[in-house]
Design a protein around this motif. Structure first.
Motif, PDB file in Angstrom:
ATOM      1  N   UNK A   1       9.550   2.609 -28.363  1.00 28.28           N
ATOM      2  CA  UNK A   1      10.657   3.126 -27.565  1.00 28.28           C
ATOM      3  C   UNK A   1      10.503   3.315 -26.505  1.00 28.28           C
ATOM      4  N   UNK A   2       9.487   3.658 -26.004  1.00 25.21           N
ATOM      5  CA  UNK A   2       9.052   3.948 -24.413  1.00 25.21           C
ATOM      6  C   UNK A   2       8.913   2.677 -23.903  1.00 25.21           C
ATOM      7  N   UNK A   3       8.369   1.760 -24.784  1.00 25.68           N
ATOM      8  CA  UNK A   3       7.931   0.472 -24.316  1.00 25.68           C
ATOM      9  C   UNK A   3       9.258  -0.461 -23.756  1.00 25.68           C
ATOM     10  N   UNK A   4      10.351  -0.493 -24.570  1.00 23.65           N
ATOM     11  CA  UNK A   4      11.360  -1.149 -24.138  1.00 23.65           C
ATOM     12  C   UNK A   4      12.234  -0.359 -23.068  1.00 23.65           C
ATOM     13  N   UNK A   5      12.199   0.989 -23.191  1.00 20.83           N
ATOM     14  CA  UNK A   5      12.987   1.736 -22.341  1.00 20.83           C
ATOM     15  C   UNK A   5      12.324   1.666 -20.863  1.00 20.83           C
ATOM     16  N   UNK A   6      11.111   1.675 -20.698  1.00 19.19           N
ATOM     17  CA  UNK A   6      10.408   1.471 -19.498  1.00 19.19           C
ATOM     18  C   UNK A   6      10.634   0.027 -19.044  1.00 19.19           C
ATOM     19  N   UNK A   7      10.689  -0.779 -19.810  1.00 20.62           N
ATOM     20  CA  UNK A   7      10.746  -2.307 -18.943  1.00 20.62           C
ATOM     21  C   UNK A   7      12.549  -2.351 -18.613  1.00 20.62           C
ATOM     22  N   UNK A   8      13.114  -1.417 -19.525  1.00 17.68           N
ATOM     23  CA  UNK A   8      14.567  -1.621 -19.172  1.00 17.68           C
ATOM     24  C   UNK A   8      14.824  -1.051 -17.776  1.00 17.68           C
ATOM     25  N   UNK A   9      14.375   0.084 -17.638  1.00 13.73           N
ATOM     26  CA  UNK A   9      14.407   0.770 -16.226  1.00 13.73           C
ATOM     27  C   UNK A   9      13.868   0.082 -15.063  1.00 13.73           C
ATOM     28  N   UNK A  10      12.634  -0.110 -15.070  1.00 13.66           N
ATOM     29  CA  UNK A  10      11.792  -1.250 -14.346  1.00 13.66           C
ATOM     30  C   UNK A  10      12.686  -2.377 -13.875  1.00 13.66           C
ATOM     31  N   UNK A  11      12.991  -2.939 -14.711  1.00 15.51           N
ATOM     32  CA  UNK A  11      13.833  -4.437 -14.424  1.00 15.51           C
ATOM     33  C   UNK A  11      15.127  -4.252 -13.809  1.00 15.51           C
ATOM     34  N   UNK A  12      15.861  -3.018 -13.955  1.00 13.20           N
ATOM     35  CA  UNK A  12      16.960  -2.598 -13.548  1.00 13.20           C
ATOM     36  C   UNK A  12      16.490  -2.250 -12.051  1.00 13.20           C
ATOM     37  N   UNK A  13      15.544  -1.306 -12.010  1.00 15.74           N
ATOM     38  CA  UNK A  13      15.501  -0.785 -10.675  1.00 15.74           C
ATOM     39  C   UNK A  13      14.953  -2.045  -9.597  1.00 15.74           C
ATOM     40  N   UNK A  14      14.079  -3.005 -10.164  1.00 21.79           N
ATOM     41  CA  UNK A  14      13.524  -3.887  -9.329  1.00 21.79           C
ATOM     42  C   UNK A  14      14.681  -5.055  -8.929  1.00 21.79           C
ATOM     43  N   UNK A  15      15.664  -5.012  -9.757  1.00 17.38           N
ATOM     44  CA  UNK A  15      16.824  -5.902  -9.721  1.00 17.38           C
ATOM     45  C   UNK A  15      16.271  -7.370 -10.030  1.00 17.38           C
TER      46      UNK A  15
ATOM     47  N   UNK B   1      13.066   1.586 -33.729  1.00 19.37           N
ATOM     48  CA  UNK B   1      13.104   0.803 -34.951  1.00 19.37           C
ATOM     49  C   UNK B   1      12.271  -0.334 -35.124  1.00 19.37           C
ATOM     50  N   UNK B   2      12.167  -1.114 -34.039  1.00 18.79           N
ATOM     51  CA  UNK B   2      11.077  -2.211 -34.104  1.00 18.79           C
ATOM     52  C   UNK B   2       9.682  -1.650 -34.380  1.00 18.79           C
ATOM     53  N   UNK B   3       9.347  -0.723 -33.704  1.00 14.95           N
ATOM     54  CA  UNK B   3       7.989  -0.153 -33.853  1.00 14.95           C
ATOM     55  C   UNK B   3       7.835   0.194 -35.311  1.00 14.95           C
TER      56      UNK B   3
ATOM     57  N   UNK C   1       8.952  -7.635 -33.774  1.00 16.75           N
ATOM     58  CA  UNK C   1       9.520  -6.541 -32.881  1.00 16.75           C
ATOM     59  C   UNK C   1      10.297  -7.185 -32.004  1.00 16.75           C
ATOM     60  N   UNK C   2      10.406  -8.131 -31.138  1.00 16.77           N
ATOM     61  CA  UNK C   2      11.331  -8.511 -30.322  1.00 16.77           C
ATOM     62  C   UNK C   2      12.562  -9.037 -31.068  1.00 16.77           C
ATOM     63  N   UNK C   3      12.582  -9.531 -32.393  1.00 15.58           N
ATOM     64  CA  UNK C   3      13.783  -9.874 -33.003  1.00 15.58           C
ATOM     65  C   UNK C   3      14.455  -8.534 -33.678  1.00 15.58           C
ATOM     66  N   UNK C   4      13.851  -7.503 -34.123  1.00 18.57           N
ATOM     67  CA  UNK C   4      14.585  -6.693 -34.582  1.00 18.57           C
ATOM     68  C   UNK C   4      15.113  -5.718 -33.456  1.00 18.57           C
TER      69      UNK C   4
END
Length: 301
Positions: free
Chosen positions: A170-184, A101-103, A76-79
């Motif tokens: 898709x939601x998994x990586x999208x949420x992580x992206x949004x959260x880490x950006x928001x939390x800096x 795609x990974x999922x 998953x993380x590789x793809x």
């Protein structure tokens, strides 16, 4: 690319150890007979398994996800990392597409692994010592299913797994992206680990909430036939019969234990992957802005 896969392996192993007891409870609640229920809810299920089967009962079937999820997370993380690089730009949409795609790709491994896990988790329900043991371990379970039902048997629930996993990741990586950006989340931040843990945990919760009803259907289809009785002819038939007999609440059965499991498992997984990549890249003096499965900030992790 090699770092992406290796980081996924380490993160996957950490997630399995933390979350498997919750998964056992989830599966038991999802497939129990509504007319003769063994468990009144999540905490009663925990208590009953420990009392009747010992604490080891919560870890039934762990062999399959420990072997499978470690490799699945690597895949998953590789793809996801390579798809994101191929898409060229780190945007929320591309995070969702790369995760989807990974999922989709990991379903080939995930479906047989979860079939074996489900059958092992249901084996000897309510027994402290198994009187009859159909399967010695996860591998033996898959071999016996293959001997009896062929390739179709070990891929039981593949379509429902695909429908669940593709948008879910898709939601998994999208949420992580949004959260880490928001939390800096920055590498030099002294609170980076708690922020990563929180972001990973929330991404797991959102991921499960997005497709949980399909997980219930998938579990029922994979448990169908245990004991020699087949109830469902497919996904639509399972949805129709489940709703007709138990109402809409059937599609949330086991959700509490799933969410209790989702936060610590995904917090451990994402934080382990991210810290591992940060450490390895700093050791190898890799450019900080190199794309990968780590969610990049303006000054990048």
């Amino acid at each position: 690319m090699a770092l992406d896969f290796l980081a996924g392996c380490v993160g996957g192993a950490a997630g399995v150890l933390v979350g498997h007891p919750f998964d056992t409870v989830k599966v038991r609640l999802q497939v129990q007979n509504v007319e003769k229920p063994l468990y009144r809810g999540t905490f009663h299920c925990f208590q009953s398994i420990i009392k009747q089967e010992s604490a080891f009962g919560l870890y039934k079937g762990i062999g399959s996800p420990m072997m499978g999820l470690t490799f699945i997370n690597a895949l998953v993380f590789g793809v996801q990392g390579n798809t994101l690089r191929a898409l060229g730009k780190d945007t929320p949409l591309n995070q969702f597409l790369a995760g989807s795609a990974a999922g989709a790709i990991q379903c080939v491994i995930c479906c047989p692994m979860e079939l074996a896990k489900t059958r092992m988790q249901l084996q000897g329900t309510g027994e402290y010592k198994l009187k009859t043991k159909n399967y010695k371990n996860s591998l033996d379970c898959l071999i016996k299913i293959y001997q009896k039902e062929g390739l179709r048997g070990i891929n039981r629930g593949m379509v429902s797994t695909f429908i669940r996993e593709t948008p879910s990741f898709g939601f998994y990586f999208l949420t992580y992206d949004c959260m880490t950006r928001y939390l800096g989340c920055e590498a030099e931040d002294s609170y980076v680990i708690p922020k990563l843990l929180f972001s990973g945990g929330m991404s797991g919760i959102v991921s499960w909430l997005s497709t949980y009803p399909m997980d219930v259907i998938k579990s029922r289809l994979q448990a169908d036939g245990v004991g020699g009785v087949t109830q469902y002819n497919g996904i639509l038939d399972c949805i129709r019969k489940s709703y007709h007999e138990e109402g809409w609440r059937v599609f949330t059965r086991g959700l509490t234990s799933t969410l209790l499991r989702a936060f610590p498992v995904n917090a451990a997984t994402f934080a382990t992957v991210t810290v591992f990549l940060m450490y390895m890249k700093s050791e190898d003096n890799l450019p900080e802005c190199e794309p990968g499965p780590v969610i990049h900030q303006p000054s990048s992790l």
